[in-house]
Design a protein around this motif. Structure first.
Motif, PDB file in Angstrom:
ATOM      1  N   LYS A   1     -45.901 111.536  -9.331  1.00  0.00           N
ATOM      2  CA  LYS A   1     -45.580 110.894  -7.877  1.00  0.00           C
ATOM      3  C   LYS A   1     -45.175 112.019  -7.092  1.00  0.00           C
ATOM      4  CE  LYS A   1     -46.675 106.397  -8.510  1.00  0.00           C
ATOM      5  NZ  LYS A   1     -47.049 105.571  -7.548  1.00  0.00           N
ATOM      6  N   VAL A   2     -45.137 111.727  -5.826  1.00  0.00           N
ATOM      7  CA  VAL A   2     -44.631 112.748  -4.762  1.00  0.00           C
ATOM      8  C   VAL A   2     -43.987 112.127  -3.891  1.00  0.00           C
ATOM      9  CG1 VAL A   2     -46.177 114.630  -5.685  1.00  0.00           C
ATOM     10  CG2 VAL A   2     -46.526 112.884  -3.276  1.00  0.00           C
TER      11      VAL A   2
ATOM     12  N   LEU B   1     -48.341 119.847 -10.503  1.00  0.00           N
ATOM     13  CA  LEU B   1     -48.796 118.628  -9.938  1.00  0.00           C
ATOM     14  C   LEU B   1     -50.142 118.122 -10.683  1.00  0.00           C
ATOM     15  CD1 LEU B   1     -47.621 119.016  -6.348  1.00  0.00           C
ATOM     16  CD2 LEU B   1     -46.834 117.318  -8.095  1.00  0.00           C
TER      17      LEU B   1
ATOM     18  N   PRO C   1     -37.510 118.023 -10.693  1.00  0.00           N
ATOM     19  CA  PRO C   1     -38.814 118.138 -10.290  1.00  0.00           C
ATOM     20  C   PRO C   1     -39.112 118.422  -8.958  1.00  0.00           C
ATOM     21  CG  PRO C   1     -38.237 115.804 -10.411  1.00  0.00           C
ATOM     22  CD  PRO C   1     -37.153 116.732 -10.678  1.00  0.00           C
TER      23      PRO C   1
ATOM     24  N   GLU D   1     -49.890 116.563 -13.895  1.00  0.00           N
ATOM     25  CA  GLU D   1     -49.424 115.268 -13.590  1.00  0.00           C
ATOM     26  C   GLU D   1     -50.453 114.310 -13.083  1.00  0.00           C
ATOM     27  OE1 GLU D   1     -45.712 115.117 -11.813  1.00  0.00           O
ATOM     28  OE2 GLU D   1     -44.859 116.526 -13.287  1.00  0.00           O
TER      29      GLU D   1
ATOM     30  N   ARG E   1     -42.805 110.719 -12.576  1.00  0.00           N
ATOM     31  CA  ARG E   1     -43.831 111.921 -13.086  1.00  0.00           C
ATOM     32  C   ARG E   1     -45.187 111.319 -12.522  1.00  0.00           C
ATOM     33  NH1 ARG E   1     -47.745 112.401 -16.773  1.00  0.00           N
ATOM     34  NH2 ARG E   1     -48.032 114.915 -17.469  1.00  0.00           N
TER      35      ARG E   1
ATOM     36  N   ARG F   1     -42.596 117.854  -7.128  1.00  0.00           N
ATOM     37  CA  ARG F   1     -42.925 116.683  -6.410  1.00  0.00           C
ATOM     38  C   ARG F   1     -42.431 116.572  -4.988  1.00  0.00           C
ATOM     39  NH1 ARG F   1     -40.921 114.007 -12.093  1.00  0.00           N
ATOM     40  NH2 ARG F   1     -42.440 114.761 -13.503  1.00  0.00           N
TER      41      ARG F   1
END
Length: 121
Positions: A31-32, A92, A66, A95, A29, A69
């Motif tokens: 992060k991408v 996003l 997710p 988050e 969570r 992400r």
DNA sequence: TACTTGACAAAAG
DNA sequence: CCTTTTGCCAAGT
């Protein structure tokens, strides 16, 4: 011996798509990651298009992945238009991701590379 | 069965 | 630096 290709429904081989789903599910969570990074992790560095195609299938049915992400190499939310319900940009931001004009600002800080995170030997 | 499209990326010109 | 081409694999037409 054939590669990971689903020849038939009975075939227990894992398809490229399935592996994509597994990696996406592991994205932390806040992060991408990028399509290319996932593809590379799967051993198909030039199959980044397939990653997006795989995620496209998620829209058909329910999923707990997710997908928001996953962005392109530039940190641009290209798949935004394909999202149903809450825009990925909003997801996003919740988050803690800083986004301006569909572009992630602090990409290098929140970038999550499966090749590193999953510690490939 | 053949051709086109697709949430991308890297290389070539 | 910008535009065009190529690769990848699956699914739709």
């Amino acid at each position: 011996m054939p590669k990971n290709k689903r020849l038939h429904e009975n075939d227990k081989s894992v398809s490229f798509f399935d592996m994509v789903y597994q990696v996406v599910a592991l994205i932390p969570r806040g992060k991408v990651t990028s399509y290319g990074a996932i593809a590379k992790y799967l051993g198909a560095a030039r199959s980044s298009r397939m990653v997006g195609w795989a995620l496209n299938g998620l829209n058909k049915t329910q999923h707990n992945l997710p997908a928001h992400r996953v962005v392109n190499r530039q940190g641009l939310l290209t798949g935004k238009a394909h999202f149903r319900g809450i825009p990925m940009e909003q997801l996003l931001r919740e988050e803690g991701v800083d986004i301006v004009d569909n572009q992630i600002q602090n990409l290098s800080q929140i970038y999550w590379d499966p090749n590193d995170a999953l510690q490939v030997d």
